[in-house]
Design an enzyme around this catalytic site. Sequence first.
Site, PDB file in Angstrom:
ATOM      1  CE  LYS A 205       4.622   4.472   8.810  1.00 49.35           C
ATOM      2  NZ  LYS A 205       5.439   3.652   7.910  1.00 49.35           N
ATOM      3  CE  LYS A 258       6.464   7.989   8.536  1.00 50.85           C
ATOM      4  NZ  LYS A 258       6.725   6.782   7.815  1.00 50.85           N
TER       5      LYS A 258
HETATM    6  C1  PBG Z   1       7.154   2.740   4.701  1.00 52.42           C
HETATM    7  C2  PBG Z   1       7.358   4.164   5.109  1.00 52.42           C
HETATM    8  C3  PBG Z   1       6.535   5.267   4.869  1.00 52.42           C
HETATM    9  C4  PBG Z   1       7.218   6.382   5.336  1.00 52.42           C
HETATM   10  C5  PBG Z   1       8.396   5.934   5.898  1.00 52.42           C
HETATM   11  N1  PBG Z   1       8.462   4.569   5.761  1.00 52.42           N
HETATM   12  C6  PBG Z   1       5.225   5.364   4.161  1.00 52.42           C
HETATM   13  C7  PBG Z   1       4.070   4.612   4.664  1.00 52.42           C
HETATM   14  O1  PBG Z   1       4.057   4.027   5.746  1.00 52.42           O
HETATM   15  O2  PBG Z   1       3.102   4.562   3.896  1.00 52.42           O
HETATM   16  C8  PBG Z   1       6.749   7.813   5.239  1.00 52.42           C
HETATM   17  C9  PBG Z   1       7.826   8.851   5.155  1.00 52.42           C
HETATM   18  C10 PBG Z   1       7.390  10.180   4.636  1.00 52.42           C
HETATM   19  O3  PBG Z   1       6.202  10.401   4.305  1.00 52.42           O
HETATM   20  O4  PBG Z   1       8.251  11.069   4.544  1.00 52.42           O
HETATM   21  N2  PBG Z   1       6.497   1.938   5.609  1.00 52.42           N
HETATM   22 ZN    ZN Z   2       5.863  -0.041   4.687  1.00 53.08          ZN
END
Ligand code: PBG
Ligand code: ZN
Length: 334
Positions: A205, A258
């Site tokens: 991520k 992601k």
């Molecule tokens: C929380 C989380 C996020 C997303 C999924 N879980 C945001 C982040 O890490 O700031 C993003 C999902 C999206 O943008 O569709 N940790």
């Molecule tokens: Zn988070």
Amino acid sequence: MSDTPPYSPGRIRPRRLRKNQVVRDLVAETHISPSQFIVPHFVLGAENEEKAIPSMPGISELGIENLVKNVSADLKLGIRSVLLFGHPDDATHKTPDGKAAWDQKGAVQRAVRRLKSEFGNDLIVMTDVCLCAYTDHGHCGIVENGYVLNDASLNPLVHTALSHAEAGADVVAPSDMMDGRIAAIRDGLDQGGHENVILLAYAVKYASGYYGPFRDAADSAPDRGDRQGYQMDPRNLLEALREAELDEQEGADILMVKPALAYLDVIQTVRNASTLPLAAYNVSGEYAAVKAAAANGWLDEAKVVRENLMAIRRAGADQIITYHARDAIKGKWL
Ligand code: PBG
Ligand code: ZN
């Protein structure tokens, strides 16, 4: 104009296989089935509420009864997996440790129970496991002197995952990016008698600008600083292999990359390095960008969404988490 005959490609003519739709379908290399889609939902505490998300046209935060209706309609289209997100109804319920995240009366926990009792094994209920929507500072872990502590953040994450499993979640999906959280959560689940709950790891991520619209919806933006101290640097690919390998060793059942579109090389590389199922998250900002351009008439939404989703599959993702799923199936865009 000379009278020499025009150049001929000779025997080999790739255009033969592009002759018409039937031939193109015969030789198509990439397919997407509705059962590969995972649809994210933002759950609200009040049963019949519905709150549009301005930066994500077509997507609303849904109270549990509206969620049930929505999921039921998607099931009829063949979409069988949902990924639930929530946040406290009242921002004053946010605390430094984010303890509302593991409240059995929380919106996500109630939604899980309701969806599983309504749809049973016809529906796979997945939950996002993180603290950022529940902490008053908006970070994904416990903060001390401006630093997001790693090890101290693990217990709250385990509590959260357990609360989801106890509510009946089929899959828990930690998105926090703390080191060791997959092992900690796997052990916590196993000790709690949830050895069959599936762990979908947000293994790779990146710290991305594409999460902007999501943070509005989940009310989860950090009040100070950013997430670069725990999410990955977009310049790195080898690091993706290390993260994927670690999560696999720690007991992940499914890996995730992601965001998806700016990271197709990462999807392909991780796909080639692991035999685990690989999901890709086509995130909120990727959705918002397409919707905004389409609303202005600058892009053909159907064509562009098809291209994007096929690219994610072609890169090697087995499952696609996307806000476009319903439109793509209903519109026969695939
Ligand atoms: C929380 C989380 C996020 C997303 C999924 N879980 C945001 C982040 O890490 O700031 C993003 C999902 C999206 O943008 O569709 N940790
Ligand atoms: Zn988070």
